[in-house]
Design a protein around this motif. Sequence first.
Motif, PDB file in Angstrom:
ATOM      1  N   HIS A   1       7.889   2.864   0.712  1.00 23.11           N
ATOM      2  CA  HIS A   1       8.173   3.536   1.976  1.00 23.11           C
ATOM      3  C   HIS A   1       8.329   5.036   1.774  1.00 23.11           C
ATOM      4  CE1 HIS A   1       8.496  -0.450   3.486  1.00 23.11           C
ATOM      5  NE2 HIS A   1       9.537  -0.727   2.743  1.00 23.11           N
ATOM      6  N   SER A   3       4.976  -9.621  -3.957  1.00 23.48           N
ATOM      7  CA  SER A   3       4.556  -8.471  -3.169  1.00 23.48           C
ATOM      8  C   SER A   3       5.733  -7.665  -2.632  1.00 23.48           C
ATOM      9  CB  SER A   3       3.687  -8.945  -2.001  1.00 23.48           C
ATOM     10  OG  SER A   3       4.508  -9.522  -1.018  1.00 23.48           O
ATOM     11  N   ARG A  41       8.476  -7.386   5.427  1.00 24.19           N
ATOM     12  CA  ARG A  41       9.038  -6.177   4.810  1.00 24.19           C
ATOM     13  C   ARG A  41       9.436  -5.166   5.877  1.00 24.19           C
ATOM     14  NH1 ARG A  41       5.751  -1.907   5.472  1.00 24.19           N
ATOM     15  NH2 ARG A  41       3.496  -2.146   5.340  1.00 24.19           N
ATOM     16  N   ASP A  84       3.632  -8.016   4.355  1.00 24.99           N
ATOM     17  CA  ASP A  84       3.205  -6.948   5.263  1.00 24.99           C
ATOM     18  C   ASP A  84       3.060  -7.462   6.698  1.00 24.99           C
ATOM     19  OD1 ASP A  84       2.865  -4.809   3.339  1.00 24.99           O
ATOM     20  OD2 ASP A  84       1.115  -5.890   2.595  1.00 24.99           O
ATOM     21  N   VAL A  85       2.472  -8.642   6.848  1.00 24.61           N
ATOM     22  CA  VAL A  85       2.173  -9.151   8.189  1.00 24.61           C
ATOM     23  C   VAL A  85       2.481 -10.643   8.261  1.00 24.61           C
ATOM     24  CG1 VAL A  85       0.434  -9.295  10.015  1.00 24.61           C
ATOM     25  CG2 VAL A  85       0.245  -7.503   8.282  1.00 24.61           C
ATOM     26  N   TYR A 140      -1.316   3.022  -3.139  1.00 24.85           N
ATOM     27  CA  TYR A 140      -0.773   1.685  -2.878  1.00 24.85           C
ATOM     28  C   TYR A 140      -1.871   0.748  -2.382  1.00 24.85           C
ATOM     29  CZ  TYR A 140       4.066   3.053  -3.633  1.00 24.85           C
ATOM     30  OH  TYR A 140       5.243   3.477  -4.205  1.00 24.85           O
ATOM     31  N   HIS A 141      -2.722   1.283  -1.519  1.00 29.77           N
ATOM     32  CA  HIS A 141      -3.796   0.461  -0.961  1.00 29.77           C
ATOM     33  C   HIS A 141      -4.769   0.049  -2.067  1.00 29.77           C
ATOM     34  CE1 HIS A 141      -6.304  -1.184   2.114  1.00 29.77           C
ATOM     35  NE2 HIS A 141      -7.285  -0.342   1.912  1.00 29.77           N
ATOM     36  N   GLY A 166       7.029  -3.754   8.571  1.00 30.02           N
ATOM     37  CA  GLY A 166       5.934  -4.722   8.666  1.00 30.02           C
ATOM     38  C   GLY A 166       5.632  -5.145  10.094  1.00 30.02           C
ATOM     39  N   HIS A 167       4.747  -6.110  10.221  1.00 30.94           N
ATOM     40  CA  HIS A 167       4.277  -6.566  11.534  1.00 30.94           C
ATOM     41  C   HIS A 167       4.434  -8.078  11.685  1.00 30.94           C
ATOM     42  CE1 HIS A 167       2.114  -2.769  12.538  1.00 30.94           C
ATOM     43  NE2 HIS A 167       2.169  -2.634  11.224  1.00 30.94           N
ATOM     44  N   ARG A 226      -3.405  -6.233   2.344  1.00 31.63           N
ATOM     45  CA  ARG A 226      -2.073  -6.566   2.848  1.00 31.63           C
ATOM     46  C   ARG A 226      -1.705  -7.993   2.477  1.00 31.63           C
ATOM     47  NH1 ARG A 226      -0.356  -3.087   7.136  1.00 31.63           N
ATOM     48  NH2 ARG A 226      -1.603  -1.203   6.965  1.00 31.63           N
ATOM     49  N   SER A 227      -0.408  -8.235   2.235  1.00 29.65           N
ATOM     50  CA  SER A 227       0.064  -9.600   2.032  1.00 29.65           C
ATOM     51  C   SER A 227       0.430 -10.194   3.389  1.00 29.65           C
ATOM     52  CB  SER A 227       1.274  -9.615   1.095  1.00 29.65           C
ATOM     53  OG  SER A 227       2.339  -8.868   1.644  1.00 29.65           O
ATOM     54  N   LYS A 251      -0.378   6.850  -0.015  1.00 26.31           N
ATOM     55  CA  LYS A 251      -0.863   5.685   0.721  1.00 26.31           C
ATOM     56  C   LYS A 251      -2.115   5.101   0.081  1.00 26.31           C
ATOM     57  CE  LYS A 251      -1.313   4.463   5.589  1.00 26.31           C
ATOM     58  NZ  LYS A 251      -1.445   5.011   6.951  1.00 26.31           N
TER      59      LYS A 251
END
Lengths: 364, 364, 364, 364
Positions: free
Chosen positions: D106, A250, A274, A254-255, B319-320, A277-278, A174-175, B316
């Motif tokens: 997404h 990216s 994004r 992502d977070v 992408y990961h 995202g979180h 994750r970015s 998924k």
Amino acid sequence: MTGRMRAVVIRKKEKGSIAVAEDMPIPIPGQGEVLIRVLAAGICGSDRHLYNWDPSARDWINDTPRIIGHEFCGEVAEVGPGVPSPPAEGTYVSAEMHETCGQCFHCRTGQGNICEKTIIYGYQKDGCFAEYVKVPASNVIPLPRDAIPHKVGAFLDALGNAVHSTQKVNLAGRSILVLGYGPIGAMTAAVAHFVGASGIFIAEVGSFQLEKAREWARSVSEERGGVGVKVFDVSKGGEEAIEDTIRDTSGGVDVVFEQSGSSRALNDGLRMVRNGGHIVLLGIPGTKDMTIEDYGKNVIFKGITLHGVIGRRMFKTWYHMLALLKSGLSVDHVVTQEYPLSDFDKGMAAFNGGESLKVVLFNK
Amino acid sequence: MTGRMRAVVIRKKEKGSIAVAEDMPIPIPGQGEVLIRVLAAGICGSDRHLYNWDPSARDWINDTPRIIGHEFCGEVAEVGPGVPSPPAEGTYVSAEMHETCGQCFHCRTGQGNICEKTIIYGYQKDGCFAEYVKVPASNVIPLPRDAIPHKVGAFLDALGNAVHSTQKVNLAGRSILVLGYGPIGAMTAAVAHFVGASGIFIAEVGSFQLEKAREWARSVSEERGGVGVKVFDVSKGGEEAIEDTIRDTSGGVDVVFEQSGSSRALNDGLRMVRNGGHIVLLGIPGTKDMTIEDYGKNVIFKGITLHGVIGRRMFKTWYHMLALLKSGLSVDHVVTQEYPLSDFDKGMAAFNGGESLKVVLFNK
Amino acid sequence: MTGRMRAVVIRKKEKGSIAVAEDMPIPIPGQGEVLIRVLAAGICGSDRHLYNWDPSARDWINDTPRIIGHEFCGEVAEVGPGVPSPPAEGTYVSAEMHETCGQCFHCRTGQGNICEKTIIYGYQKDGCFAEYVKVPASNVIPLPRDAIPHKVGAFLDALGNAVHSTQKVNLAGRSILVLGYGPIGAMTAAVAHFVGASGIFIAEVGSFQLEKAREWARSVSEERGGVGVKVFDVSKGGEEAIEDTIRDTSGGVDVVFEQSGSSRALNDGLRMVRNGGHIVLLGIPGTKDMTIEDYGKNVIFKGITLHGVIGRRMFKTWYHMLALLKSGLSVDHVVTQEYPLSDFDKGMAAFNGGESLKVVLFNK
Amino acid sequence: MTGRMRAVVIRKKEKGSIAVAEDMPIPIPGQGEVLIRVLAAGICGSDRHLYNWDPSARDWINDTPRIIGHEFCGEVAEVGPGVPSPPAEGTYVSAEMHETCGQCFHCRTGQGNICEKTIIYGYQKDGCFAEYVKVPASNVIPLPRDAIPHKVGAFLDALGNAVHSTQKVNLAGRSILVLGYGPIGAMTAAVAHFVGASGIFIAEVGSFQLEKAREWARSVSEERGGVGVKVFDVSKGGEEAIEDTIRDTSGGVDVVFEQSGSSRALNDGLRMVRNGGHIVLLGIPGTKDMTIEDYGKNVIFKGITLHGVIGRRMFKTWYHMLALLKSGLSVDHVVTQEYPLSDFDKGMAAFNGGESLKVVLFNK
């Protein structure tokens, strides 16, 4: 064990009354308690607020004299009565410094960190800026000596806040964007890098912190390839540069870790995260209210998740933190100054001056 | 584009009829399809089963001639009609080689890998051991050139199996046991290490594989401290040594990866996993049935979770996987032999001989 | 409180030595313990195994005389020394009857149910088929009187097993298959229905159980529309009928609850679960080994998850169970017979005869 | 099919220009599209904003004439070319009215609802307040006729918003607070009740809505015991009553649904949610900014999680919604008025007047 000891004490509930004393009584461990000889202790941002007698911190002090400090490592010196499977004298340990009720829903489901009856050592009971500190046996955490030097054991409480933040989302690949490169931000970046984050963006305003961030960025880029770490000076604005880089690298972060307590930082994060995202929230603002700009667009339409983080999961975070350290996580670069406990004033001065990340006090 | 091309073809449904041909027609991309010029392709264990005409693989072949192979990277050569936002010619890509129905519950909820109508390229449609291969545009995955050399792009399908396995549990700070150090096991160990696993135990029976595992263990231990990687030769039993080490080091393995298909390995894993731990199942046994020993004690009373893994989460996992590679994940040590496509026979011989992990074929 | 009391006791470690005694000493609560006056207690399947002196149960008995029983509700009679915030005398309570170490990774992370040092009351310490039982204060669970009649409070330990099973997957809108309609199966079905499961299939072999299942199916179908509950008699095979119904109704079962311990049932479940579905495992087989048929096809290629369930999450399951009961969950239909404690033999005879679900013993 | 049809059309981009027309051309399904004969359609709050030409809605309109409406059910009338496995004419269907790119991260990971290239029918393409509407085949959702009457099929898009909200947290046994009993709030409460929520608190300001809430509360309390539903009139303040009730009943609300877009409601929710609880955010405020009061105390120290909800998970929410309806979920009480399409003005007047929850338009 009886006698007198050195400690950092609030003598009276007023500004300027925090100082090193040499005559505090060594605590006597009661039922279910353990006495620990302190080896090293970290100065936390909240200690500075106490030292400066800021309302946010001073209101937590219930009585004086009060020994402050709540991050440390040490060795078991004595065990009180009624402790099942007591740790051996000399065992290398740290301790969770939130004492919780043990009986509520939160405590009984592994979320003691949000117990409503939490007592915090260094505020409502005596803390660890001292030669000895006593804590409930159930709060003691044995440490592996070879994986955790005293210098790092000194601030596991703070590292736990960073690790807890990273437990909210699996960061592998994750970015991330870290807003604020204080001690917690520096540790969060280090953990994220260690667990395989892909693209670590750091925004800061302080020149010392920026230098430290760039130093760390260089050190980890040499060790491992990939997207790497990018550090941004936002002391004069310049968030556009972050947005451009994120877009190119990216396609959206992502977070976001909001660890500055700044309203501007939070809103930067909301714009830069994004869709889906979180945002992990840990920074406490100086003001009571926080305004979210363009709430419909940035929160609802983006479908994001925001996580408030307080303390350390008891004790899931502690186990996870120890596992990361045993696995090779390195955080000693976060310590920028070291002093003997007797020089507490110098340590606080360094911290207050802004030219530091984590300051550690040693007993010797 | 029309003409003839080189390819590895099943001529007749019988043993010994798989060989390199020079006269296969270059496929013509139809509605919604993309033609890709193959740069490099990996040999999978299932290709060996086809080559040896084992029942487990040959029964999937629906027709001949059939071009085999289902792991590759290449460049877009031509785009058929009806492709929205078609990729530019020359775009560096790989492709998911499971074609799914797109309409069932699984396909519409991000789990195409368990679609009941899956068609597998290299079995039911022509595969990638060829100069060109055509696939549905929706299966094409653009790749970043600087993060993924051809040698690694060649086996992303297989890497995807390993990455999918690691997606079942957050491995940061977890101890793991990899049962079987074939290509998938080697990649699983690499991913686990990259995302901060704490204590990686590997059990193998093959001497070549053991040497490769030890080589890798040395390389990563130099780079990072911590509990590290421990490799065990279980060709003559000796699981007790693993159990002893696990007990001393981590008090029980958090996650077991069963990637050998061996009943003995699965039961070793069930004994060695800690209470509340996870077993990730990917290995397909030679026999139909699998006996779980001491089921009550090892499954129920331990309160463990077992995860069957098939294919790659669509999309998924892709992408990961790309995020991990961009972040710096290194897996090129898994390639032990490289050949031109015309030497397919040599590649298969190396693979069949057991002295290999991943064998890659190049078009040049 | 001192004196003698009635209890069901193992006098000697041999078959036929379990009986009601009138002269057992009333336990004296020690440090951190609470004495509870038992109101009602449920007979568990494991009690039957003890009664019949089956190896699976008798081997857990460490000493005699031993009072058996581990499901009950009662009122606080006396509190020992050293209990923080002691419950008032007369408080209506139940108790978790697994006593755990409180110090291991599992205990400190909310998973006491898999603590390796668990002591089970009714086996290694005296249980609740008695007028009084003492337990650690930290195991006591206060109950809301209006939501939980004594008849239901009597078997919360068992209901906890069912609730724990349903905690593994969110069942709202999911189709489920319950294999075995004993007390746990009956409660699992009731919980699944209460939380909005869509399509509940039950397979049983016993005629009494089938009748009870059909009775319950009728009662809930009247109350709520929808796919409803379907009961299948598989005493003479007939799994095809289930497969046909599942195929027509839901295209594959989302979640299977294996609560019979039968190898045939487990393999039925593996065939009937949909790709990507879940199998929750609770039944303990009579034999040590368990054979999984067509492992590659039914576990790996299906990409399913299997969950071993033991005890109750301490104390997440207890809180969840109480919330469901307060919310209106009804399980009193699971009680098929009620006896005074003095008629323990009759209760056990009813249970052994097979014409029962849950048998409850009352003190009066 | 060709010809003219009735539809509700925006003629010009100005207030007052939305009206029923009789002469709109029946759409012709293109490549990959399906033409659906509309049976019934629901009026959404955003349709009202369009009708009143509020900036929040009108800015989404890209061209005129534009047919509005985006909640409906109907029957397949014609299928365009290039549709794999085309649905049979007459098939009963609804459709997701967000058209997404299908190619971004997404879209390819089951989160099409947050695709950045989303096109919304009824805004950027013609909608469903018409006799016919055409949509991409991949957006069509077949419906079970016996579980979903036209009256309910008419507003599955809106029900999907409510169901999506409830997918954020497993609600079984949880207490919830619904802020705003409009159509979405009413449906959220119904879903929460159906899946076993324990204690449902509803706060509203409108007298019609309050009456409807109380009516529903009575109907479900009769059917099932438990904590039940409590409705609070907060038109003149009075949140203290909610806080008191919550404190007595459940000690803090587990999950808050903010579905009013009111700043006061959000801050009420933040105060009333328990430590570690969840706030699900769906309401869009009239103003751009949103102020969070006492942010440190209510977000960070409480350790809560906030979830922004947009659209419906594509297509996880649709499958879950259909499963709940098949399972017996009842939402037809949410429909308070029904009109023929030709009486659109009357429907909108009812909706605008505030004396309605969901208004449904029928073609006949």
